[in-house]
Scaffold this motif. Structure first.
Motif, PDB file in Angstrom:
ATOM      1  N   SER B 258       0.856  -1.200   0.000  1.00  0.00           N
ATOM      2  CA  SER B 258       0.000   0.000   0.000  1.00  0.00           C
ATOM      3  C   SER B 258       0.884   1.239   0.000  1.00  0.00           C
ATOM      4  N   CYS B 259       0.685   2.088  -1.001  1.00  0.00           N
ATOM      5  CA  CYS B 259       1.502   3.302  -1.091  1.00  0.00           C
ATOM      6  C   CYS B 259       0.658   4.517  -0.734  1.00  0.00           C
ATOM      7  N   ALA B 260       1.184   5.331   0.164  1.00  0.00           N
ATOM      8  CA  ALA B 260       0.445   6.529   0.581  1.00  0.00           C
ATOM      9  C   ALA B 260       0.375   7.518  -0.578  1.00  0.00           C
ATOM     10  N   ILE B 261      -0.809   8.099  -0.753  1.00  0.00           N
ATOM     11  CA  ILE B 261      -0.939   9.143  -1.781  1.00  0.00           C
ATOM     12  C   ILE B 261      -1.538  10.392  -1.144  1.00  0.00           C
ATOM     13  N   ASP B 262      -1.003  11.510  -1.571  1.00  0.00           N
ATOM     14  CA  ASP B 262      -1.446  12.784  -1.024  1.00  0.00           C
ATOM     15  C   ASP B 262      -2.692  13.235  -1.787  1.00  0.00           C
ATOM     16  N   LEU B 263      -3.812  13.298  -1.081  1.00  0.00           N
ATOM     17  CA  LEU B 263      -5.067  13.669  -1.751  1.00  0.00           C
ATOM     18  C   LEU B 263      -5.122  15.157  -2.094  1.00  0.00           C
ATOM     19  N   ARG B 264      -4.135  15.914  -1.651  1.00  0.00           N
ATOM     20  CA  ARG B 264      -4.115  17.350  -1.991  1.00  0.00           C
ATOM     21  C   ARG B 264      -3.922  17.550  -3.480  1.00  0.00           C
ATOM     22  N   ARG B 265      -3.527  16.489  -4.188  1.00  0.00           N
ATOM     23  CA  ARG B 265      -3.400  16.573  -5.645  1.00  0.00           C
ATOM     24  C   ARG B 265      -4.739  16.967  -6.270  1.00  0.00           C
ATOM     25  N   HIS B 266      -5.848  16.684  -5.576  1.00  0.00           N
ATOM     26  CA  HIS B 266      -7.167  17.020  -6.110  1.00  0.00           C
ATOM     27  C   HIS B 266      -7.581  18.451  -5.770  1.00  0.00           C
ATOM     28  N   ILE B 267      -6.806  19.116  -4.908  1.00  0.00           N
ATOM     29  CA  ILE B 267      -7.199  20.450  -4.442  1.00  0.00           C
ATOM     30  C   ILE B 267      -6.319  21.506  -5.117  1.00  0.00           C
ATOM     31  N   LYS B 268      -6.971  22.434  -5.817  1.00  0.00           N
ATOM     32  CA  LYS B 268      -6.190  23.450  -6.539  1.00  0.00           C
ATOM     33  C   LYS B 268      -5.589  24.476  -5.588  1.00  0.00           C
ATOM     34  N   ASP B 269      -6.366  24.893  -4.607  1.00  0.00           N
ATOM     35  CA  ASP B 269      -5.879  25.945  -3.714  1.00  0.00           C
ATOM     36  C   ASP B 269      -6.035  25.476  -2.254  1.00  0.00           C
ATOM     37  N   THR B 270      -4.918  25.308  -1.599  1.00  0.00           N
ATOM     38  CA  THR B 270      -4.977  24.802  -0.218  1.00  0.00           C
ATOM     39  C   THR B 270      -4.821  25.942   0.808  1.00  0.00           C
ATOM     40  N   SER B 271      -4.762  27.174   0.309  1.00  0.00           N
ATOM     41  CA  SER B 271      -4.452  28.289   1.215  1.00  0.00           C
ATOM     42  C   SER B 271      -5.545  28.555   2.263  1.00  0.00           C
ATOM     43  N   GLU B 272      -6.764  28.090   1.991  1.00  0.00           N
ATOM     44  CA  GLU B 272      -7.861  28.332   2.934  1.00  0.00           C
ATOM     45  C   GLU B 272      -8.122  27.117   3.829  1.00  0.00           C
ATOM     46  N   MET B 273      -7.200  26.173   3.786  1.00  0.00           N
ATOM     47  CA  MET B 273      -7.417  24.937   4.545  1.00  0.00           C
ATOM     48  C   MET B 273      -6.593  24.910   5.825  1.00  0.00           C
ATOM     49  N   GLY B 274      -7.146  24.294   6.843  1.00  0.00           N
ATOM     50  CA  GLY B 274      -6.392  24.129   8.079  1.00  0.00           C
ATOM     51  C   GLY B 274      -5.462  22.931   7.951  1.00  0.00           C
ATOM     52  N   ILE B 275      -4.579  22.768   8.929  1.00  0.00           N
ATOM     53  CA  ILE B 275      -3.685  21.612   8.872  1.00  0.00           C
ATOM     54  C   ILE B 275      -4.486  20.369   9.262  1.00  0.00           C
ATOM     55  N   THR B 276      -4.334  19.338   8.456  1.00  0.00           N
ATOM     56  CA  THR B 276      -5.171  18.151   8.636  1.00  0.00           C
ATOM     57  C   THR B 276      -4.574  16.957   7.906  1.00  0.00           C
ATOM     58  N   ASN B 277      -5.341  15.906   7.799  1.00  0.00           N
ATOM     59  CA  ASN B 277      -4.917  14.717   7.052  1.00  0.00           C
ATOM     60  C   ASN B 277      -5.616  14.685   5.710  1.00  0.00           C
ATOM     61  N   HIS B 278      -4.859  14.443   4.674  1.00  0.00           N
ATOM     62  CA  HIS B 278      -5.443  14.213   3.350  1.00  0.00           C
ATOM     63  C   HIS B 278      -4.627  13.127   2.673  1.00  0.00           C
ATOM     64  N   THR B 279      -4.476  12.011   3.350  1.00  0.00           N
ATOM     65  CA  THR B 279      -3.673  10.926   2.791  1.00  0.00           C
ATOM     66  C   THR B 279      -4.506   9.656   2.684  1.00  0.00           C
ATOM     67  N   ALA B 280      -4.416   9.033   1.520  1.00  0.00           N
ATOM     68  CA  ALA B 280      -5.070   7.742   1.346  1.00  0.00           C
ATOM     69  C   ALA B 280      -4.008   6.765   0.833  1.00  0.00           C
ATOM     70  N   PHE B 281      -4.408   5.546   0.618  1.00  0.00           N
ATOM     71  CA  PHE B 281      -3.458   4.547   0.118  1.00  0.00           C
ATOM     72  C   PHE B 281      -3.918   3.986  -1.218  1.00  0.00           C
ATOM     73  N   MET B 282      -2.947   3.747  -2.087  1.00  0.00           N
ATOM     74  CA  MET B 282      -3.269   2.995  -3.310  1.00  0.00           C
ATOM     75  C   MET B 282      -2.565   1.644  -3.190  1.00  0.00           C
ATOM     76  N   GLN B 283      -3.204   0.634  -3.720  1.00  0.00           N
ATOM     77  CA  GLN B 283      -2.629  -0.708  -3.607  1.00  0.00           C
ATOM     78  C   GLN B 283      -1.753  -0.966  -4.813  1.00  0.00           C
ATOM     79  N   CYS B 284      -0.456  -0.971  -4.612  1.00  0.00           N
ATOM     80  CA  CYS B 284       0.457  -1.284  -5.705  1.00  0.00           C
ATOM     81  C   CYS B 284       0.647  -2.803  -5.687  1.00  0.00           C
ATOM     82  N   ASN B 285       0.185  -3.422  -6.752  1.00  0.00           N
ATOM     83  CA  ASN B 285       0.114  -4.877  -6.761  1.00  0.00           C
ATOM     84  C   ASN B 285       0.914  -5.444  -7.927  1.00  0.00           C
ATOM     85  N   ILE B 286       1.737  -6.446  -7.640  1.00  0.00           N
ATOM     86  CA  ILE B 286       2.429  -7.131  -8.745  1.00  0.00           C
ATOM     87  C   ILE B 286       1.955  -8.583  -8.787  1.00  0.00           C
ATOM     88  N   PRO B 287       1.774  -9.132 -10.000  1.00  0.00           N
ATOM     89  CA  PRO B 287       1.204 -10.492 -10.095  1.00  0.00           C
ATOM     90  C   PRO B 287       2.188 -11.575  -9.654  1.00  0.00           C
TER      91      PRO B 287
END
Lengths: 270, 428
Positions: B258-287
């Motif tokens: 599981s690789c952590a991904i920063d969900l802030r990639r979806h947010i254009k302007d973070t200047s009005e946001m408080g400090i918080t969590n915006h991290t999810a995981f993507m499953q990097c899978n090899i067969p």
């Protein structure tokens, strides 16, 4: 503290003096001083930084005052309404009793006149309940079901009054369909309230209420011989069918917003 | 008067992770001069006031949760010491645990020795993730400089909403609706684990680190470019390959990290946001492992690219979690979510580049800088990576024993060896 006063005065300089303005400025200054005490206790010693820090928390004093002013006006208006309701309710009830007695003596007719007293009591109850609804709606959503109950109670009181009025004027035997009518009105009222105030599960309420409303409609129409008792029950199924149509419409609408999930492909592939 | 803050979705989720890790995020910055502790304290007080969640205690009354803002003194936040053995003092400070019920959710330490300073920061992941902690530390340095040099009040810290819903703020109404309909459980379901020893009550938290020097880092970058892979892909590849070797997995087994991904990639302007969590995981899978590390790299790149092409990368499952926490009292919600949630046994978090110029204090750039994630409880592991001045620091925080420390170091040896194999490709 001087900087706080100066900032407050500057922000409100175009506002005409009033008791509300003074109260706002006083409260705000007290609040700022309290905050300053807090940060001093936290260990901040630089007074310049303390002032800048506190003032940065009040970036829109003018806008805040406008909101405070509107809230104060509303609070005062509501306080007056409450006083009127508190004093007016017993007075009106006494007045209605007096009218009932005077009219009874003058026209020597007592039957049915009691509706004057009942109507007044009901009207006062509805007013009180509506005042409660208005207050509750400003609270957290968790309290909103109480407002819904009060609204339903108000609708029911109106239905009961109509029932009593019809019973007195046109006879009791023909008035019973008003009872299911009242239930239907209660459910419709609650649905309107739920949608207007964007309540959770309003759609689920719709699915439950629609067949019940159509059942009441069936009883009323059959009572007035508009539909026959034998075949009219199909109306209940009409309610269920309407539920199904609404459900399908929602599903079709939601399908437009369905996103093809790439994630799923990765899992399937491996 | 009692001041309460909302417990946001990610706050609750990280609270739920208490069974898997200690939820602490760690920072270490080394400087070749003695920093002004009073100035640092002034900046930290201002930041604590701007982000009151840092001096709040988490209240779980079983029915609901919230933060309660508490009074504090900066001397309880900042520790100043002159130890003989700075690395040992740093290790001891960084591996501490701050309970969520504590009145403070962040602690800092300044260690002085021989005219040099080391700043350490530990904070509760429930308050903010690595992305925002990086911003916090950058802002701390910027405000410190402005205060010390120009006597400007150090109050430039972002404030605003901490809600997870901010990730939808840059979407169109249609996109928002689509994203809010992503009711999907995307948890990893993989039994492959890191070969650590069994849990023991004598286990202690430790942070194992390994540096990858600038020369190798540049080569990794170059080889990655040749294969259409990012540095993260290269590190994940080495992670996979080393794990197959270390744990002796069947080479034909499919493994997921599981690789952590920063969900802030979806947010254009973070200047009005408080400090918080915006991290999810993507499953990097090899067969499978593949015949060599380059085939593993191909699998990794393919898997990661699929995610990268996904418009709503990382947003799956958020509506489900929101729903889970909305319908029932908190304790019941946790139980329901635990049924559907499986914590990844293998995870990776690339915190990214720590910029020297942004971390400079009074014109002195840090001699070294490093950040890492939470201390994981066995059998869960998280490999963190940060880079500073083109030197990558790999780290793994584990609650374990000396044997586990050796296993993790063996793993780092394998990582280095396998990265060297990857680099060898450039020479060919």
């Amino acid at each position: 503290m001087k900087k706080f006063i100066q900032t407050i005065e500057d922000a409100c300089k175009d506002v005409k003096y009033s008791e509300i303005l003074y109260q706002y400025k006083r409260n705000l200054l007290d609040e700022m001083n309290d905050r300053a005490c807090d940060v001093r206790q936290a260990g901040l010693r630089d007074e310049g930084v303390i002032e800048d820090l506190i003032l940065s928390e009040y970036s829109d004093i003018r806008g805040d005052f406008d909101r405070y002013y509107a809230a104060e006006k509303r609070r005062k208006k509501e306080a007056l309404e409450h006083k009127l309701l508190l004093i007016g309710t017993p007075l009106l009830i006494v007045l209605s009793v007096a009218i009932y007695i005077i009219q009874g003596i003058l026209f020597d007719s007592w039957a049915g006149n009691w509706l004057i007293i009942v109507g007044t009591v009901f009207a006062m109850c509805i007013l009180c309940m509506m005042a409660g609804v208005r207050k509750i709606m400003r609270l957290k959503k968790i309290f909103h079901p109480i407002a819904r109950l009060l609204t339903a109670g108000s609708v029911m009181l109106v239905a009961v009054f109509i029932f009593l009025l019809c019973g007195v004027t046109i006879g009791w035997s023909a008035t019973w369909p008003i009872v299911p009518g009242g239930v239907a009105a209660l459910l419709i009222g609650d649905l309107i309230f739920a949608f207007l105030t964007r309540q959770k599960f309003a759609m689920i309420n719709t699915f439950v209420y629609l067949p019940a409303i159509f059942t009441m409609l069936y009883i009323i129409l059959a009572a007035f011989n508009i539909v026959s008792w034998g075949r009219g029950w199909a109306l209940i199924f009409l309610g269920i069918a309407l539920d199904a149509v609404i459900g399908i419409c929602i599903l079709l609408n939601n399908a437009k917003y369905k996103y093809k999930q790439e994630v799923e492909d990765v899992w399937k592939e491996n | 008067m009692e001041r309460k803050l909302n417990a946001e979705l990610w706050d609750k989720m990280h609270y739920l992770f208490r069974d898997f890790n200690d939820r602490m995020v760690h920072v270490e910055l080394n400087y070749d001069f003695e920093i002004d502790v009073d100035a640092l304290k002034t900046v930290l007080i201002c930041f604590f006031e701007k982000a009151p969640v840092l001096h709040s205690r988490f209240v779980d009354n079983h029915f609901s949760t919230h933060w309660e803002v508490m009074p504090y003194n900066i001397n309880d936040v900042v520790t100043v010491a002159y130890p003989d053995d700075v690395p040992a003092a740093v290790e001891e400070f960084l591996t501490q645990y701050i309970p969520p019920e504590s009145h403070l959710q962040m602690k800092a330490a300044v260690f002085f020795k021989d005219g040099k300073s080391t700043i350490c920061i530990v904070e509760n992941h429930m308050c903010m993730d690595g992305g925002d902690l990086k911003y916090f530390v950058n802002a701390l340095c910027e405000n410190y400089n402005a205060y010390v040099n120009e006597h400007k009040s150090p109050i430039a810290l972002r404030t605003g909403s901490r809600s997870y819903e901010e990730v939808y703020s840059s979407f169109s109404p249609t996109e928002t609706r689509m994203a809010k309909n992503l009711y999907k459980n995307v948890c990893a379901k993989d039994d492959h684990s890191f070969p650590l020893t069994n849990n023991s009550i004598s286990d202690v938290s430790f942070i194992a680190r390994r540096k990858i020097d600038e020369e190798r880092f540049m080569k990794i970058k170059a080889v990655g470019k040749k294969h259409g892979a990012t540095i993260n892909d290269m590190l994940v590849t080495a992670y996979f390959y080393s794990l197959y070797e270390l744990a002796g997995y069947n080479p034909y087994d499919s493994v997921t990290i599981s690789c952590a991904i920063d969900l802030r990639r979806h947010i254009k302007d973070t200047s009005e946001m408080g400090i918080t969590n915006h991290t999810a995981f993507m499953q990097c899978n090899i067969p499978e492992r593949g015949r060599d590390i380059f085939q593993t790299l191909n699998y990794v790149v393919r898997s990661v690219n699929k995610f990268k092409n996904d418009k709503f990368m990382g947003l799956y499952g958020l509506p489900l979690l929101k729903f889970g926490y909305s319908i029932l009292p908190h304790t019941a919600s946790e139980e329901v979510i635990k049924i559907g949630y499986s914590n990844p046994l293998l995870a990776m978090s690339n915190i990214g580049i720590l910029k020297a110029d942004k971390l400079a204090l009074s014109g002195h750039e840090p001699t070294d800088a490093f950040m890492t994630g939470a201390v994981k409880y066995k059998p869960y592991v998280l490999l963190s990576a940060t880079s500073y001045k083109n030197v990558v620091t790999l780290s793994m925080c584990v609650r374990g024993n000396e044997q586990d420390k050796k296993i993790v170091n063996d793993f780092f040896d394998l990582m280095e060896k396998n990265l060297d194999v990857l680099i060898g490709d450039t020479a060919e």
